[in-house]
Design an enzyme around this catalytic site. Structure first.
Site, short mmCIF file in Angstrom:
data_model
loop_
_atom_site.label_atom_id
_atom_site.label_comp_id
_atom_site.label_asym_id
_atom_site.label_seq_id
_atom_site.Cartn_x
_atom_site.Cartn_y
_atom_site.Cartn_z
N HIS A 1 -9.25 -7.00 -1.60
CA HIS A 1 -8.89 -7.70 -0.36
C HIS A 1 -10.04 -8.64 0.02
O HIS A 1 -11.21 -8.36 -0.27
CB HIS A 1 -8.72 -6.71 0.78
CG HIS A 1 -7.42 -5.95 0.74
ND1 HIS A 1 -7.05 -5.17 -0.31
CD2 HIS A 1 -6.41 -5.89 1.64
CE1 HIS A 1 -5.86 -4.65 -0.06
NE2 HIS A 1 -5.45 -5.06 1.11
N HIS B 1 0.84 -1.21 0.00
CA HIS B 1 0.00 0.00 0.00
C HIS B 1 0.86 1.25 0.00
O HIS B 1 1.99 1.25 0.49
CB HIS B 1 -0.92 0.00 1.22
CG HIS B 1 -1.94 -1.09 1.16
ND1 HIS B 1 -3.13 -0.97 0.49
CD2 HIS B 1 -1.92 -2.35 1.65
CE1 HIS B 1 -3.81 -2.10 0.60
NE2 HIS B 1 -3.10 -2.95 1.30
N GLU C 1 -9.01 -12.23 4.96
CA GLU C 1 -7.99 -12.04 5.98
C GLU C 1 -8.69 -11.85 7.34
O GLU C 1 -8.62 -12.69 8.20
CB GLU C 1 -7.06 -10.86 5.69
CG GLU C 1 -5.93 -10.80 6.74
CD GLU C 1 -5.04 -9.55 6.66
OE1 GLU C 1 -5.53 -8.46 6.32
OE2 GLU C 1 -3.84 -9.69 7.01
ZN LIG Z 1 -3.49 -4.87 2.03
#
Ligand SMILES: [Zn+2]
Length: 346
Positions: A206, A22, A209
């Site tokens: 994303h 990022h 996670e």
């Molecule tokens: Zn990330």
């Protein structure tokens, strides 16, 4: 554990692609201090030194991460700062053996200091082109929408990204969706991802996670990713994992991030070997080295030291990362030949 340390090849010299990094989170501490000084901004002690998220397991979590990230982002204002972040990310990745960096950014976060979202994106793309030449690593840009903003904003971003699409240095190579997986309703971003795909920009949201298979399944169904940011919790549903592998979805696995966000207690618990056993294409990534204090080569070191992958398998991971990138086929072939050379070296 008898290991022939002297015969292990240099991890830094292993040619690889870095696909999960990022923008603000890419900075070294030194770069953050430099930008903060320029703005006469005082950094909180937590951010200014040490490893702020290296906490006992029961004290880790997303909110601590987000608070620190927001503070750091406040230091990145104006064209010069944007260019510095890109330049340093390229230099530091190149120094770790990266041949291709796909740097992820939501330009909305930096727009107000440079006169607009497209202005921010153009500065970042321009600097990515220049930094690629300077440092010998090809830097592509992933434009990422945020789950904390309205899905209509994501459509606008997808259109801006589409106008700058391409495989080369300084071009936009993919479209992502980031921030806390718990925010927003995944199907609402479906249109933005479709706009991107139609312009030749694969989806790299994303998922999997912070949240488990149910949420990940939604991300896969509605956003049709080519790669998934993390995806590690697919191992909790082997049928889902196998279906993702069958669809050719690559996994951007970031062990330091998983541990410091409290997804897993130790790096040992990150299911790298399970993913590989199911035939997943895995690209190791650092995610946010500024906060996790762990860069790209550290992830490969962990694969060697913690998961006991030998050099043949580490080379396999490096090839996977190159294959999973959105570089041209010609560039991929060239870098994979460099991986063969690394393996042939003693
Ligand atoms: Zn990330």
């Amino acid at each position: 554990m008898a290991r022939q340390d002297d015969q292990r090849r240099d991890i830094v010299a292993l040619p690889k692609a870095h696909l999960h990094l990022h923008f603000t989170g890419s900075m070294s501490l030194a770069t953050l201090h430099q930008l903060a000084r320029a703005r006469h901004m005082e950094l909180p002690d937590k951010l200014a030194g040490g490893a702020p998220l290296d906490l006992p397991y029961d004290q880790r979590g997303w909110n601590k991460f987000q608070r620190l990230y927001d503070v750091a982002r406040a230091a990145v204002r104006g064209e010069s700062a944007l260019r510095t972040v890109v330049d340093r990310a390229a230099a530091e990745d190149a120094a770790e053996g990266s041949r291709r960096l796909e740097l992820q950014v939501d330009p909305t976060s930096y727009a107000s200091s440079v006169g607009g979202i497209e202005e921010a994106l153009d500065i970042i793309c321009d600097e990515a082109r220049a930094a690629s030449r300077r440092h010998g690593v090809q830097v592509g840009i992933i434009v990422a929408a945020s789950r904390v903003r309205h899905p209509l904003d994501a459509r606008t971003l997808a259109r801006f990204a589409a106008r700058r699409a391409g495989h080369g240095a300084g071009e936009v190579c993919a479209f992502g969706l980031n921030s806390n997986e718990r925010d927003g309703h995944t199907p609402e971003w479906e249109v933005a991802f479709r706009i991107a795909r139609r312009a030749g920009l694969p989806g790299v949201p994303h998922g999997g996670e912070l949240l488990g298979p149910d949420h990940l399944e939604q991300v896969v169904r509605h956003l049709e990713p080519a790669r998934i940011g993390h995806g590690v919790r697919a191992v909790e549903d082997p049928a889902l994992l196998d279906s993702m592998v069958a669809r050719g979805i690559a996994f951007e696995v970031c062990p330091a991030s998983n541990v410091q966000l409290g997804v897993y207690r130790e790096v040992d618990d990150v299911p790298l070997l399970t993913l590989l056993a199911h035939g997943a294409t895995v690209a190791l990534g650092a995610d946010d080295p500024l906060l996790f204090r762990s860069r790209l080569a550290d992830q490969y070191r962990a694969a060697r030291e913690v998961h006991f992958l030998d050099d043949v398998r580490l080379a396999g991971l490096a090839r996977d990362s190159i294959d999973a990138s959105f570089a041209s086929d010609e560039d991929k072939r060239r870098w994979k030949r460099d991986v063969d050379d690394w393996l042939a070296s003693t």
